[in-house]
Write a protein that holds these residues in place. Sequence first.
Motif, PDB file in Angstrom:
ATOM      1  N   ASN A   1      46.316 -43.323 -46.838  1.00 43.96           N
ATOM      2  CA  ASN A   1      46.808 -42.995 -48.170  1.00 43.96           C
ATOM      3  C   ASN A   1      48.159 -42.291 -48.090  1.00 43.96           C
ATOM      4  O   ASN A   1      48.461 -41.629 -47.085  1.00 43.96           O
ATOM      5  CB  ASN A   1      45.816 -42.082 -48.886  1.00 43.96           C
ATOM      6  CG  ASN A   1      44.461 -42.727 -49.103  1.00 43.96           C
ATOM      7  OD1 ASN A   1      44.332 -43.951 -49.059  1.00 43.96           O
ATOM      8  ND2 ASN A   1      43.455 -41.921 -49.333  1.00 43.96           N
TER       9      ASN A   1
ATOM     10  N   VAL B   1      45.333 -55.554 -50.323  1.00 43.91           N
ATOM     11  CA  VAL B   1      44.405 -54.611 -50.953  1.00 43.91           C
ATOM     12  C   VAL B   1      44.806 -53.176 -50.630  1.00 43.91           C
ATOM     13  O   VAL B   1      44.842 -52.303 -51.512  1.00 43.91           O
ATOM     14  CB  VAL B   1      42.960 -54.895 -50.494  1.00 43.91           C
ATOM     15  CG1 VAL B   1      42.018 -53.796 -50.985  1.00 43.91           C
ATOM     16  CG2 VAL B   1      42.499 -56.258 -51.005  1.00 43.91           C
ATOM     17  N   ARG B   2      45.122 -52.919 -49.361  1.00 39.48           N
ATOM     18  CA  ARG B   2      45.472 -51.561 -48.936  1.00 39.48           C
ATOM     19  C   ARG B   2      46.751 -51.076 -49.606  1.00 39.48           C
ATOM     20  O   ARG B   2      46.823 -49.963 -50.131  1.00 39.48           O
ATOM     21  CB  ARG B   2      45.631 -51.530 -47.418  1.00 39.48           C
ATOM     22  CG  ARG B   2      45.938 -50.138 -46.866  1.00 39.48           C
ATOM     23  CD  ARG B   2      46.112 -50.162 -45.357  1.00 39.48           C
ATOM     24  NE  ARG B   2      47.350 -50.810 -44.946  1.00 39.48           N
ATOM     25  CZ  ARG B   2      47.436 -51.971 -44.329  1.00 39.48           C
ATOM     26  NH1 ARG B   2      46.350 -52.675 -44.075  1.00 39.48           N
ATOM     27  NH2 ARG B   2      48.602 -52.465 -43.967  1.00 39.48           N
TER      28      ARG B   2
ATOM     29  N   ASP C   1      46.377 -50.405 -53.294  1.00 35.34           N
ATOM     30  CA  ASP C   1      45.721 -49.110 -53.506  1.00 35.34           C
ATOM     31  C   ASP C   1      46.722 -47.967 -53.350  1.00 35.34           C
ATOM     32  O   ASP C   1      46.733 -47.016 -54.156  1.00 35.34           O
ATOM     33  CB  ASP C   1      44.572 -48.950 -52.518  1.00 35.34           C
ATOM     34  CG  ASP C   1      43.832 -47.637 -52.720  1.00 35.34           C
ATOM     35  OD1 ASP C   1      43.163 -47.485 -53.753  1.00 35.34           O
ATOM     36  OD2 ASP C   1      43.920 -46.769 -51.840  1.00 35.34           O
ATOM     37  N   ASN C   2      47.585 -48.046 -52.342  1.00 34.25           N
ATOM     38  CA  ASN C   2      48.582 -46.992 -52.140  1.00 34.25           C
ATOM     39  C   ASN C   2      49.597 -46.938 -53.278  1.00 34.25           C
ATOM     40  O   ASN C   2      50.022 -45.859 -53.690  1.00 34.25           O
ATOM     41  CB  ASN C   2      49.292 -47.196 -50.807  1.00 34.25           C
ATOM     42  CG  ASN C   2      48.440 -46.777 -49.625  1.00 34.25           C
ATOM     43  OD1 ASN C   2      47.436 -46.094 -49.792  1.00 34.25           O
ATOM     44  ND2 ASN C   2      48.836 -47.195 -48.429  1.00 34.25           N
TER      45      ASN C   2
ATOM     46  N   GLY D   1      48.942 -47.882 -56.350  1.00 31.31           N
ATOM     47  CA  GLY D   1      48.200 -47.322 -57.469  1.00 31.31           C
ATOM     48  C   GLY D   1      48.096 -45.812 -57.389  1.00 31.31           C
ATOM     49  O   GLY D   1      48.257 -45.102 -58.400  1.00 31.31           O
ATOM     50  N   ARG D   2      47.813 -45.291 -56.198  1.00 34.25           N
ATOM     51  CA  ARG D   2      47.741 -43.836 -56.013  1.00 34.25           C
ATOM     52  C   ARG D   2      49.090 -43.183 -56.328  1.00 34.25           C
ATOM     53  O   ARG D   2      49.152 -42.108 -56.940  1.00 34.25           O
ATOM     54  CB  ARG D   2      47.330 -43.506 -54.575  1.00 34.25           C
ATOM     55  CG  ARG D   2      45.883 -43.851 -54.240  1.00 34.25           C
ATOM     56  CD  ARG D   2      45.596 -43.631 -52.761  1.00 34.25           C
ATOM     57  NE  ARG D   2      44.256 -44.061 -52.405  1.00 34.25           N
ATOM     58  CZ  ARG D   2      43.166 -43.297 -52.487  1.00 34.25           C
ATOM     59  NH1 ARG D   2      43.293 -42.037 -52.909  1.00 34.25           N
ATOM     60  NH2 ARG D   2      41.994 -43.763 -52.142  1.00 34.25           N
TER      61      ARG D   2
ATOM     62  N   THR E   1      48.797 -54.076 -59.592  1.00 36.68           N
ATOM     63  CA  THR E   1      49.111 -52.665 -59.831  1.00 36.68           C
ATOM     64  C   THR E   1      49.950 -52.394 -61.062  1.00 36.68           C
ATOM     65  O   THR E   1      50.028 -51.246 -61.503  1.00 36.68           O
ATOM     66  CB  THR E   1      49.862 -52.073 -58.626  1.00 36.68           C
ATOM     67  OG1 THR E   1      51.182 -52.645 -58.554  1.00 36.68           O
ATOM     68  CG2 THR E   1      49.127 -52.337 -57.325  1.00 36.68           C
TER      69      THR E   1
END
Length: 276
Positions: free
Chosen positions: A68, A117-118, A121-122, A124-125, A163
């Motif tokens: 992350n 996917v990874r 997610d990053n 999005g964070r 995203t």
Amino acid sequence: MTPTAGLGLKSQHYDDAVACDAAGLWFEVHPENYMSAGGPRLAALEAVRARHPLSLHGVGLSLAADANPDRQHLAALKALVDRFEPFVVSEHLAWSTHRGAHQPDLLPFPRSRAALVRIADNIGRTQDALARRVLIENPSLYLPLKGHDLDEVDFLKALVAATGCGLLVDVNNVFVSARNLGYSAEAYVDALPAEAIGEIHLAGHGLDEGGSGLLIDTHGAPVAEPVWALYRRLVRRVGPRPTLIERDDDIPAFQVLMAERDRAASELAALEAVGV
């Protein structure tokens, strides 16, 4: 002021930037250079921001890493966003950290579905932490990697769809990567999703001094004519976008950079005049 064409802000040009009154001029900085509690650098950036729009272009979030984004880094970035209210925040599609080690470069990765996917997610964070959309910049590439499931444009499109992020299109990176890896730069820019593009970068490149024949994204030379031609092709299709002249090495006088910036501004004004 509506941002049109801008420059990467360098410390030796602070006074010139404050004094310049060119229409549509804006400046971009790497936020990592300003993540401090105070001091002369932040004060100078405050003075520039009082006169011109500002963009924050990150180099340290390592969005393609297998971890992350660093919470402290995100918190420091959020503090700068809140303080300077940039019209754009952007980051690179690359990684630079691994298991606590930091590499002094923006490194490539296999565009696998797992990576998609990874990285989504990053992103999005990051967007959640900043409470705003982030633009993702396409990389400059030098050698082929194994393990790709998607080509680069499809990977970028998938990130946008997953995203809601936007794209920062570095036209020089497109040109350099296409020449090094043997694909069509024109087909690449023709396939980019116009609605996602929030900013464009232009920079210089050079030939690898080691004799490999590779083009290197140096940011140390004027924008090459084939890159200008690729830029015109892109903006004639997608319409005007805020455009930055990047120069990070062998930095000339402010007015020399402004001449390149004014060329980009003229290209955008010509499109506006014909209603593109």
